[in-house]
Design an enzyme around this catalytic site. Structure first.
Site, PDB file in Angstrom:
ATOM      1  N   ASP A  15       0.822  -1.221   0.000  1.00 36.29           N
ATOM      2  CA  ASP A  15       0.000   0.000   0.000  1.00 36.29           C
ATOM      3  C   ASP A  15       0.847   1.260   0.000  1.00 36.29           C
ATOM      4  O   ASP A  15       0.641   2.162  -0.813  1.00 36.29           O
ATOM      5  CB  ASP A  15      -0.914   0.050   1.242  1.00 36.29           C
ATOM      6  CG  ASP A  15      -1.997  -1.015   1.218  1.00 36.29           C
ATOM      7  OD1 ASP A  15      -2.374  -1.449   0.107  1.00 36.29           O
ATOM      8  OD2 ASP A  15      -2.455  -1.403   2.301  1.00 36.29           O
ATOM      9  N   ARG A  94      -0.173   3.937  17.006  1.00 36.81           N
ATOM     10  CA  ARG A  94      -0.524   4.952  15.997  1.00 36.81           C
ATOM     11  C   ARG A  94      -0.314   6.397  16.440  1.00 36.81           C
ATOM     12  O   ARG A  94       0.256   7.194  15.694  1.00 36.81           O
ATOM     13  CB  ARG A  94      -1.969   4.769  15.511  1.00 36.81           C
ATOM     14  CG  ARG A  94      -2.263   3.430  14.852  1.00 36.81           C
ATOM     15  CD  ARG A  94      -1.211   3.033  13.857  1.00 36.81           C
ATOM     16  NE  ARG A  94      -1.625   1.860  13.076  1.00 36.81           N
ATOM     17  CZ  ARG A  94      -0.788   1.089  12.418  1.00 36.81           C
ATOM     18  NH1 ARG A  94       0.513   1.341  12.452  1.00 36.81           N
ATOM     19  NH2 ARG A  94      -1.218   0.066  11.717  1.00 36.81           N
ATOM     20  N   ASP A 123      -7.410   2.699  12.347  1.00 38.59           N
ATOM     21  CA  ASP A 123      -6.102   3.357  12.316  1.00 38.59           C
ATOM     22  C   ASP A 123      -6.133   4.724  11.648  1.00 38.59           C
ATOM     23  O   ASP A 123      -5.452   5.648  12.077  1.00 38.59           O
ATOM     24  CB  ASP A 123      -5.069   2.438  11.652  1.00 38.59           C
ATOM     25  CG  ASP A 123      -4.686   1.288  12.572  1.00 38.59           C
ATOM     26  OD1 ASP A 123      -4.697   1.493  13.804  1.00 38.59           O
ATOM     27  OD2 ASP A 123      -4.385   0.194  12.070  1.00 38.59           O
ATOM     28  N   SER A 174      -3.479  -9.807   7.010  1.00 39.84           N
ATOM     29  CA  SER A 174      -2.972  -8.458   7.238  1.00 39.84           C
ATOM     30  C   SER A 174      -2.489  -8.405   8.684  1.00 39.84           C
ATOM     31  O   SER A 174      -3.235  -8.720   9.607  1.00 39.84           O
ATOM     32  CB  SER A 174      -4.097  -7.442   7.019  1.00 39.84           C
ATOM     33  OG  SER A 174      -3.819  -6.257   7.740  1.00 39.84           O
TER      34      SER A 174
HETATM   35  N1  ARG Z   1      -8.155  -4.047  15.256  1.00 41.68           N
HETATM   36  C1  ARG Z   1      -6.957  -3.512  15.812  1.00 41.68           C
HETATM   37  C2  ARG Z   1      -7.119  -2.062  16.148  1.00 41.68           C
HETATM   38  O1  ARG Z   1      -7.980  -1.409  15.629  1.00 41.68           O
HETATM   39  C3  ARG Z   1      -5.753  -3.737  14.919  1.00 41.68           C
HETATM   40  C4  ARG Z   1      -5.776  -3.005  13.602  1.00 41.68           C
HETATM   41  C5  ARG Z   1      -4.653  -3.358  12.645  1.00 41.68           C
HETATM   42  N2  ARG Z   1      -4.664  -4.745  12.323  1.00 41.68           N
HETATM   43  C6  ARG Z   1      -4.052  -5.340  11.311  1.00 41.68           C
HETATM   44  N3  ARG Z   1      -4.113  -6.641  11.278  1.00 41.68           N
HETATM   45  N4  ARG Z   1      -3.423  -4.702  10.379  1.00 41.68           N
HETATM   46  O2  ARG Z   1      -6.384  -1.548  16.952  1.00 41.68           O
END
Ligand code: ARG
Length: 415
Positions: A15, A94, A123, A174
């Site tokens: 990405d 993040r 995110d 992912s």
């Molecule tokens: N669901 C989790 C969150 O919102 C992880 C998000 C990222 N997950 C991923 N497999 N890329 O904090």
């Protein structure tokens, strides 16, 4: 438009690699930014790939210690677990990444920051809101929300533009990881009836192949913050990496969570978070022995609120300052040691002690040295039960209480 520069959160994946090129085509000068939060990636290779793909500069920062000290430790003190399951690894990472990017944007004279998040996830919220909180004038660009390409389109785009397709494209899930845990979603996991296949897990052993004997670990805390392992002083990085390893070897830290995203979607995510699970458990055990009852109960609510705040992207918000004032106050006596027993996928607290613990042997004991005044109990209970007694006397039976039925057939014997 000349002179437009942005800072892109660059992971080295498909990405964000495609994003470098796409943003350039939109007229942006792209500065790539990658943060090490302990995910054991080849950072030099990522930095080189950013430049090769078209970035005009590529930063790599070491965010591991600030991540643990400024984001993870306060959340551990708060006891933050989202929806009783998720220790928030991704959600805590993040705002740190975004805050660092805002700093770089200032240094580079950039007008925007950019990220590779989709429009369906949490995110994006964390990046966008952090930016809004710290630098309201910075624009946020999210190519994946705009370009309308699916995964195959992106691979095609990469081929057409001579962008090397990263090896991660072949992975069936992912994933996101940092020191506080690993998040895995998509692929077959999208069917919530499907048991996670073995290949989902990278940090934790299947309980069947764990050691035959239990492993003990002792974590020392000072004011709610871990400071030692097995009696030896240790820094944040050593504590967390050791517990990830030892926990993982014993199969501890696997979580299967059907969660509520901020964006009104339910999604299924698997987490591996051995250190987080162990530290949260140990910290809770120390609070059990050091916090007054009323403080502990109210703090539970604050911890839930903290978790939701972090999950929903509000790390940089007045709410956190206010909640932390409470949390910090509660941690003053949360000092001491907790012993954990790890065995084939489970962990149990088997010992806890603190110099200012409220557990007092002389009060609790049924053995020698009992200092409790038993005769005081009767008067206390008489007042405690006053309301119930009065209600029955004045208003009659409170519920349908056919005690005869409850008693059933009884055997009565006389000599
Ligand atoms: N669901 C989790 C969150 O919102 C992880 C998000 C990222 N997950 C991923 N497999 N890329 O904090």
């Amino acid at each position: 438009m000349p002179g437009r520069r942005l800072v892109l959160a660059y992971s080295g994946g498909l990405d964000t690699s495609v994003a470098i090129r796409w943003l350039k085509d939109q007229g942006w000068d792209v500065v790539a930014f990658t943060v090490d939060l302990g995910e054991k990636k080849d950072l030099d290779a990522i930095q080189a790939r950013a430049l090769k793909t078209g970035a005009s500069a590529a930063y790599v920062a070491d965010g591991r210690l600030p991540f643990l000290q400024l984001f993870v430790w306060p959340s551990l003190q708060a006891g933050a677990v989202y929806e009783k399951e998720y220790p928030l690894a991704t959600a805590l990472g993040r705002p740190l990444i975004a805050a660092m990017m805002v700093e770089v944007a200032g240094r580079e004279g950039a007008q925007a920051i950019a990220h590779g998040c989709t429009g369906k996830g949490n995110d994006q919220v964390r990046f966008d809101v952090t930016t809004a909180a710290l630098a309201p004038d910075l624009q946020v660009v999210a190519p994946v929300r705009e370009w309308g390409m699916n995964r195959d389109d992106e691979i095609e785009y990469a081929r057409e533009h001579g962008i090397e397709v990263p090896a991660t494209v072949r992975e069936p899930y992912s994933t996101d990881e940092n020191l506080w845990g690993r998040s895995i979603e998509a692929g077959v996991l999208e069917d919530p009836w499907t048991e996670p296949p073995k290949d989902v897990y990278a940090w934790t052993r299947d309980p069947r192949s764990c050691p035959d004997e239990p492993t003990y670990v002792e974590v020392g805390f000072k004011e709610g913050i871990p400071i030692s392992l097995d009696g030896k002083a240790a820094g944040p990085l050593e504590i967390v990496t050791t517990l990830n390893r030892v926990g993982g070897e014993n199969g501890v830290g696997r979580i299967d969570h059907l969660e509520n995203r901020l964006i009104g979607i339910k999604s299924r995510e698997i987490y591996e978070a051995p250190a987080a699970v162990l530290l949260l458990q140990a910290h809770q055990a120390l609070e059990d022995i050091t916090l007054p009852k009323e403080v502990a109960r109210f703090k539970d609510l604050v911890g839930q609120q903290w978790a939701q705040m972090v999950y929903d992207g509000l790390w940089f918000s007045p709410l956190r300052d206010a909640l932390y004032a409470f949390v910090a106050e509660t941690q003053r006596h949360v000092t001491g040691d907790v012993r954990l027993k790890l065995y084939r996928g489970s962990s149990h607290v088997v010992g806890r002690k603190g110099p200012q613990q409220l557990y007092q042997h002389a009060l609790a004991t049924y053995g020698k040295g009992d200092q409790f005044d038993q005769s005081a109990a009767a008067g206390f209970i008489k007042l405690w039960g006053m309301g119930v007694r009065t209600a029955t006397q004045v208003q009659g039976q409170l519920h349908d209480r056919d005690l005869g039925k409850l008693l059933g057939d009884v055997k009565r014997l006389t000599p």
